[in-house]
Write an enzyme that holds these catalytic residues in place. Structure first.
Site, PDB file in Angstrom:
ATOM      1  N   GLU A 108       0.849  -1.194   0.000  1.00 33.93           N
ATOM      2  CA  GLU A 108       0.000   0.000   0.000  1.00 33.93           C
ATOM      3  C   GLU A 108       0.885   1.245   0.000  1.00 33.93           C
ATOM      4  OE1 GLU A 108      -2.438   1.607  -0.690  1.00 33.93           O
ATOM      5  OE2 GLU A 108      -3.965   1.717   0.876  1.00 33.93           O
ATOM      6  N   ASP A 109       0.368   2.339  -0.554  1.00 40.17           N
ATOM      7  CA  ASP A 109       1.168   3.571  -0.596  1.00 40.17           C
ATOM      8  C   ASP A 109       1.340   4.178   0.792  1.00 40.17           C
ATOM      9  OD1 ASP A 109      -1.514   4.365  -0.360  1.00 40.17           O
ATOM     10  OD2 ASP A 109      -1.493   5.726  -2.069  1.00 40.17           O
ATOM     11  N   ASP A 120      -2.678   5.320   6.965  1.00 40.64           N
ATOM     12  CA  ASP A 120      -3.108   6.569   7.612  1.00 40.64           C
ATOM     13  C   ASP A 120      -4.008   6.210   8.801  1.00 40.64           C
ATOM     14  OD1 ASP A 120      -3.625   9.290   7.990  1.00 40.64           O
ATOM     15  OD2 ASP A 120      -5.155   9.375   6.448  1.00 40.64           O
ATOM     16  N   PHE A 137      -0.075  16.005   4.934  1.00 41.42           N
ATOM     17  CA  PHE A 137      -0.623  15.415   3.711  1.00 41.42           C
ATOM     18  C   PHE A 137       0.460  15.424   2.646  1.00 41.42           C
ATOM     19  CE2 PHE A 137      -3.099  14.814  -0.085  1.00 41.42           C
ATOM     20  CZ  PHE A 137      -3.996  13.834   0.337  1.00 41.42           C
ATOM     21  N   ARG A 174       0.508  12.212  -8.775  1.00 40.22           N
ATOM     22  CA  ARG A 174       1.018  10.842  -8.594  1.00 40.22           C
ATOM     23  C   ARG A 174       2.340  10.626  -9.325  1.00 40.22           C
ATOM     24  NH1 ARG A 174      -3.030   7.589  -6.297  1.00 40.22           N
ATOM     25  NH2 ARG A 174      -5.145   7.965  -7.007  1.00 40.22           N
TER      26      ARG A 174
HETATM   27  P1  IMP Z   1      -6.500   4.935   5.582  1.00 42.14           P
HETATM   28  O1  IMP Z   1      -7.630   4.033   5.265  1.00 42.14           O
HETATM   29  O2  IMP Z   1      -6.946   6.161   6.314  1.00 42.14           O
HETATM   30  O3  IMP Z   1      -5.311   4.268   6.254  1.00 42.14           O
HETATM   31  O4  IMP Z   1      -6.041   5.599   4.241  1.00 42.14           O
HETATM   32  C1  IMP Z   1      -5.338   5.044   3.276  1.00 42.14           C
HETATM   33  C2  IMP Z   1      -5.574   5.812   2.006  1.00 42.14           C
HETATM   34  O5  IMP Z   1      -5.821   7.223   2.216  1.00 42.14           O
HETATM   35  C3  IMP Z   1      -4.323   5.761   1.195  1.00 42.14           C
HETATM   36  O6  IMP Z   1      -4.319   4.626   0.365  1.00 42.14           O
HETATM   37  C4  IMP Z   1      -4.390   7.029   0.408  1.00 42.14           C
HETATM   38  O7  IMP Z   1      -5.157   6.838  -0.755  1.00 42.14           O
HETATM   39  C5  IMP Z   1      -5.132   7.999   1.270  1.00 42.14           C
HETATM   40  N1  IMP Z   1      -4.205   8.906   1.980  1.00 42.14           N
HETATM   41  C6  IMP Z   1      -4.025   9.004   3.303  1.00 42.14           C
HETATM   42  N2  IMP Z   1      -3.108   9.934   3.597  1.00 42.14           N
HETATM   43  C7  IMP Z   1      -2.686  10.442   2.418  1.00 42.14           C
HETATM   44  C8  IMP Z   1      -1.717  11.442   2.070  1.00 42.14           C
HETATM   45  O8  IMP Z   1      -1.039  12.082   2.900  1.00 42.14           O
HETATM   46  N3  IMP Z   1      -1.577  11.683   0.747  1.00 42.14           N
HETATM   47  C9  IMP Z   1      -2.273  11.026  -0.226  1.00 42.14           C
HETATM   48  N4  IMP Z   1      -3.176  10.079   0.066  1.00 42.14           N
HETATM   49  C10 IMP Z   1      -3.385   9.789   1.380  1.00 42.14           C
HETATM   50 MG    MG Z   2      -4.614   4.970  -2.008  1.00 40.72          MG
END
Ligand code: IMP
Ligand code: MG
Length: 183
Positions: free
Chosen positions: A97-98, A101, A150, A163
């Site tokens: 995963e990228d 969060d 962010f 991206r």
């Molecule tokens: P989570 O479900 O909150 O852990 O979020 C994961 C997804 O939120 C990632 O796969 C990203 O698509 C998006 N995301 C969360 N933080 C960032 C950020 O700082 N930049 C870009 N995308 C983010």
């Molecule tokens: Mg994502």
């Protein structure tokens, strides 16, 4: 508000860290088969670099998830919009995963894949924003840990933009004097 960006991790920092992660993975999975599952769209650039730095063979598949929420945050209402096309039962899976969060996306994906009885299921996140967790979640492999900022670039987007940037930038408001203007 106009967005500006500040360099957080350069291409060189990123490539060095990716090689280190690939080295750890190559040694941890040596002698076992491995299926790497990337989370679209964000993970594809990281995954492309990571798999090319491995010294072991692997197969690949992809999932895609949609989460309802604001531009910068997932709401926790997540659904899979593209499933993997491989039977993972009895196999070693590495989810890539990228960014980790709130943890909600990976929690959802891990729970979804676990019931298919993989032999092992581990997670590799390029970035880990630890202070933002809404559900407890630990990745097995992390590229860089970051604060609550962010970020964009290296696969990460803001409204599907940025991206393509080879470095990772922090997005900031235009009141920051040191910021480089976003293109
Ligand atoms: P989570 O479900 O909150 O852990 O979020 C994961 C997804 O939120 C990632 O796969 C990203 O698509 C998006 N995301 C969360 N933080 C960032 C950020 O700082 N930049 C870009 N995308 C983010
Ligand atoms: Mg994502």
């Amino acid at each position: 508000m106009t967005m500006s960006r500040q360099l957080l991790f350069s291409q060189e920092d990123i490539q060095k860290r990716v090689r280190e992660l690939a080295c750890d993975l190559s040694s941890d999975y040596k002698g076992s088969e491995l299926l790497i599952v990337g989370v679209l769209n964000g993970a594809y650039i990281f995954m492309a670099d990571l798999v090319r730095a491995l010294t072991i063979s692997c197969q690949m598949d992809f999932v895609r998830v949609a989460s309802y929420g604001s531009e910068k945050e997932s709401s926790g209402l997540i659904k899979m919009t593209k499933d993997i096309e491989t039977d993972i039962s009895g196999r070693n899976i590495l989810l890539v995963e990228d960014i980790l969060d709130t943890g909600l996306t990976l929690r959802f994906l891990v729970d979804n894949l676990k019931v298919r009885n993989p032999r092992s299921l581990k997670v590799c996140a390029f970035l880990d924003k630890r202070p933002r967790r809404k559900t407890p979640f630990e990745a097995d492999y992390v590229g860089f840990t970051i604060d609550d900022v962010f970020v964009v670039g290296y696969g990460l987007d803001f409204n599907e933009e940025y991206r393509y940037l080879p470095d990772v930038y922090k997005l900031v408001g235009n009141e920051d004097k040191n910021a480089e203007g976003a293109k």
